[in-house]
Design a protein around this motif. Structure first.
Motif, mmCIF file in Angstrom:
data_model
loop_
_atom_site.group_PDB
_atom_site.id
_atom_site.type_symbol
_atom_site.label_atom_id
_atom_site.label_comp_id
_atom_site.label_asym_id
_atom_site.label_seq_id
_atom_site.Cartn_x
_atom_site.Cartn_y
_atom_site.Cartn_z
ATOM 1 N N VAL A 113 14.311 -32.299 -9.916
ATOM 2 C CA VAL A 113 13.642 -33.554 -10.225
ATOM 3 C C VAL A 113 12.138 -33.131 -10.941
ATOM 4 O O VAL A 113 11.512 -32.852 -10.100
ATOM 5 C CB VAL A 113 13.628 -34.684 -9.281
ATOM 6 N N THR A 114 11.999 -33.694 -12.023
ATOM 7 C CA THR A 114 10.706 -33.328 -12.419
ATOM 8 C C THR A 114 9.875 -34.873 -12.729
ATOM 9 O O THR A 114 10.456 -35.675 -13.294
ATOM 10 C CB THR A 114 10.900 -32.538 -13.991
ATOM 11 N N TYR A 115 8.530 -34.697 -12.518
ATOM 12 C CA TYR A 115 7.844 -35.856 -12.883
ATOM 13 C C TYR A 115 6.537 -35.570 -13.514
ATOM 14 O O TYR A 115 5.726 -34.715 -12.843
ATOM 15 C CB TYR A 115 7.477 -36.525 -11.322
ATOM 16 N N PRO A 116 6.391 -35.788 -14.737
ATOM 17 C CA PRO A 116 5.074 -35.426 -15.467
ATOM 18 C C PRO A 116 4.018 -36.256 -15.045
ATOM 19 O O PRO A 116 4.213 -37.364 -14.629
ATOM 20 C CB PRO A 116 5.548 -35.705 -17.142
ATOM 21 N N ALA A 117 2.829 -35.543 -15.264
ATOM 22 C CA ALA A 117 1.710 -36.522 -14.757
ATOM 23 C C ALA A 117 1.228 -37.601 -15.909
ATOM 24 O O ALA A 117 1.083 -37.114 -16.786
ATOM 25 C CB ALA A 117 0.501 -35.502 -14.566
ATOM 26 N N PRO A 118 0.782 -38.579 -15.508
ATOM 27 C CA PRO A 118 0.659 -39.765 -16.534
ATOM 28 C C PRO A 118 -0.886 -39.492 -16.810
ATOM 29 O O PRO A 118 -1.462 -38.733 -16.129
ATOM 30 C CB PRO A 118 0.927 -41.094 -15.732
ATOM 31 N N GLU A 119 -1.175 -40.110 -17.882
ATOM 32 C CA GLU A 119 -2.764 -40.051 -18.187
ATOM 33 C C GLU A 119 -3.678 -40.621 -17.240
ATOM 34 O O GLU A 119 -3.259 -41.697 -16.643
ATOM 35 C CB GLU A 119 -2.915 -40.575 -19.721
ATOM 36 N N GLY A 120 -4.549 -39.759 -16.881
ATOM 37 C CA GLY A 120 -5.650 -40.141 -15.690
ATOM 38 C C GLY A 120 -5.021 -39.796 -14.256
ATOM 39 O O GLY A 120 -5.918 -40.247 -13.338
ATOM 40 N N ILE A 121 -4.126 -39.102 -14.168
ATOM 41 C CA ILE A 121 -3.683 -38.602 -12.938
ATOM 42 C C ILE A 121 -3.495 -37.109 -12.892
ATOM 43 O O ILE A 121 -2.959 -36.625 -13.859
ATOM 44 C CB ILE A 121 -2.228 -39.195 -12.583
ATOM 45 N N THR A 122 -3.994 -36.746 -11.646
ATOM 46 C CA THR A 122 -3.783 -35.167 -11.373
ATOM 47 C C THR A 122 -2.853 -35.133 -10.212
ATOM 48 O O THR A 122 -3.216 -35.736 -9.287
ATOM 49 C CB THR A 122 -5.156 -34.272 -11.587
ATOM 50 N N PHE A 123 -2.279 -34.037 -10.083
ATOM 51 C CA PHE A 123 -1.507 -33.457 -8.767
ATOM 52 C C PHE A 123 -2.055 -32.468 -8.375
ATOM 53 O O PHE A 123 -2.625 -31.457 -9.209
ATOM 54 C CB PHE A 123 -0.114 -33.291 -9.174
ATOM 55 N N GLU A 124 -2.198 -31.908 -7.183
ATOM 56 C CA GLU A 124 -2.515 -30.812 -6.226
ATOM 57 C C GLU A 124 -1.539 -30.651 -5.409
ATOM 58 O O GLU A 124 -0.910 -31.558 -4.725
ATOM 59 C CB GLU A 124 -3.818 -31.045 -5.402
ATOM 60 N N VAL A 125 -0.928 -29.397 -5.368
ATOM 61 C CA VAL A 125 -0.016 -29.028 -4.486
ATOM 62 C C VAL A 125 -0.467 -27.876 -3.809
ATOM 63 O O VAL A 125 -0.529 -26.593 -3.928
ATOM 64 C CB VAL A 125 1.286 -28.464 -5.339
ATOM 65 N N PRO A 126 -1.114 -28.103 -2.469
ATOM 66 C CA PRO A 126 -1.596 -26.823 -1.566
ATOM 67 C C PRO A 126 -0.538 -26.127 -1.056
ATOM 68 O O PRO A 126 -0.790 -24.956 -0.874
ATOM 69 C CB PRO A 126 -2.405 -27.771 -0.435
ATOM 70 N N ASP A 127 0.484 -26.698 -0.535
ATOM 71 C CA ASP A 127 1.672 -25.833 -0.233
ATOM 72 C C ASP A 127 2.947 -26.384 -0.888
ATOM 73 O O ASP A 127 2.826 -27.319 -1.426
ATOM 74 C CB ASP A 127 1.782 -25.828 1.269
ATOM 75 N N ASN A 128 4.306 -25.804 -0.359
ATOM 76 C CA ASN A 128 5.224 -26.394 -1.181
ATOM 77 C C ASN A 128 5.964 -27.768 -0.453
ATOM 78 O O ASN A 128 7.158 -28.034 -0.811
ATOM 79 C CB ASN A 128 6.253 -25.152 -1.192
ATOM 80 N N THR A 129 5.336 -28.167 0.579
ATOM 81 C CA THR A 129 5.708 -29.206 1.137
ATOM 82 C C THR A 129 4.818 -30.556 0.958
ATOM 83 O O THR A 129 4.958 -31.576 1.560
ATOM 84 C CB THR A 129 6.343 -29.121 2.555
ATOM 85 N N HIS A 130 3.684 -30.274 0.468
ATOM 86 C CA HIS A 130 2.537 -31.391 0.184
ATOM 87 C C HIS A 130 2.165 -31.596 -1.107
ATOM 88 O O HIS A 130 1.896 -30.884 -2.025
ATOM 89 C CB HIS A 130 1.430 -30.881 1.163
ATOM 90 N N ILE A 131 1.938 -32.913 -1.663
ATOM 91 C CA ILE A 131 1.748 -33.328 -2.565
ATOM 92 C C ILE A 131 0.427 -34.163 -2.778
ATOM 93 O O ILE A 131 0.232 -35.198 -1.814
ATOM 94 C CB ILE A 131 2.590 -33.958 -3.505
ATOM 95 N N HIS A 132 -0.929 -34.286 -3.379
ATOM 96 C CA HIS A 132 -1.916 -35.014 -3.576
ATOM 97 C C HIS A 132 -2.036 -35.485 -4.838
ATOM 98 O O HIS A 132 -2.043 -34.879 -5.899
ATOM 99 C CB HIS A 132 -3.268 -34.335 -3.025
ATOM 100 N N VAL A 133 -1.785 -37.034 -5.052
ATOM 101 C CA VAL A 133 -2.050 -37.688 -6.255
ATOM 102 C C VAL A 133 -3.250 -38.032 -6.228
ATOM 103 O O VAL A 133 -3.807 -38.781 -5.420
ATOM 104 C CB VAL A 133 -1.074 -38.692 -6.089
ATOM 105 N N LYS A 134 -4.045 -37.557 -7.309
ATOM 106 C CA LYS A 134 -5.438 -37.865 -7.477
ATOM 107 C C LYS A 134 -6.030 -38.547 -8.864
ATOM 108 O O LYS A 134 -5.145 -38.467 -10.005
ATOM 109 C CB LYS A 134 -6.448 -36.629 -7.497
ATOM 110 N N GLY A 135 -6.766 -39.826 -8.798
ATOM 111 C CA GLY A 135 -7.302 -40.341 -9.864
ATOM 112 C C GLY A 135 -8.292 -41.306 -9.939
ATOM 113 O O GLY A 135 -8.638 -41.678 -8.523
ATOM 114 N N ILE A 136 -8.680 -42.130 -10.799
ATOM 115 C CA ILE A 136 -9.648 -42.972 -10.731
ATOM 116 C C ILE A 136 -9.281 -44.612 -10.326
ATOM 117 O O ILE A 136 -10.067 -45.292 -10.255
ATOM 118 C CB ILE A 136 -10.745 -42.875 -11.773
ATOM 119 N N ASP A 137 -8.069 -44.640 -10.952
ATOM 120 C CA ASP A 137 -7.633 -46.161 -10.847
ATOM 121 C C ASP A 137 -6.798 -46.152 -9.547
ATOM 122 O O ASP A 137 -5.709 -45.436 -9.416
ATOM 123 C CB ASP A 137 -6.887 -46.397 -12.136
#
Length: 178
Positions: A113-137
């Motif tokens: 399953v793929t999920y592209p980052a929308p404009e204004g959102i960045t993803f961080e993947v510290p390991d293969n089981t965690h996701i950090h969704v970051k943004g200003i809104d």
């Protein structure tokens, strides 16, 4: 009486707030956010403190007073610090990879399953089981995290799926619990 609406918003150093009619623009080190607010409310910026006031006690004005103040406070916090939502994958073989700005999730389906980052959102993947969704809104960060979670919500029997870090999943015993 609105307790939230009457609280002043502290504007940190490096954040500029511009009010033009019923339009507000907040600019900071992480970006710029803009919003149109209810035209009966008055927004005043003095000495690094923003206040929202209302002229009357009509139902609509009272309802939007606290809402407007909370949205402006979130805008100020977003452009100065940003917002983060953390997700965790639980399940055998469930993992995530970051390819450019796109998340590639292996969630037990026959295909990734793929999920592209929308404009204004960045993803961080510290390991293969965690996701950090970051943004200003704040709203957009929460929406993107909820959409990722909806790809495989946690199930109550084994707890497999994508859940927020710190979220408690109510477990069921199954058919062995007679």
């Amino acid at each position: 009486m609105s307790r939230i609406g009457n609280k002043p918003v502290q504007i940190p150093a490096g954040v500029e707030v511009a009010v033009d009619g019923n339009h507000i623009a907040v600019k900071g080190s992480k970006g710029t956010l803009e919003m149109d607010f209810y035209n009966k409310l008055a927004i005043n910026v003095e000495d690094g403190v923003l206040t929202v006031s209302r002229p009357d006690d009509e139902r609509e004005t009272r309802a939007r007073h606290g809402l407007t103040r909370a949205l402006i406070a979130n805008m100020v916090e977003g452009v100065s610090e940003g917002f983060t939502k953390s997700l965790e994958l639980a399940g055998v073989g469930y993992r995530v990879q970051l390819k450019g700005t796109t998340l590639e999730l292996s969630l037990g389906y026959s295909h990734p399953v793929t999920y592209p980052a929308p404009e204004g959102i960045t993803f961080e993947v510290p390991d293969n089981t965690h996701i950090h969704v970051k943004g200003i809104d704040k709203q957009q960060v929460g929406q993107v995290a909820a959409e990722i979670r909806s790809k495989r919500p946690p199930e109550p029997y084994k707890g497999k799926g994508i859940h927020y870090v710190g979220e408690h999943i109510r477990r069921k015993l199954g058919k062995a619990a007679k």
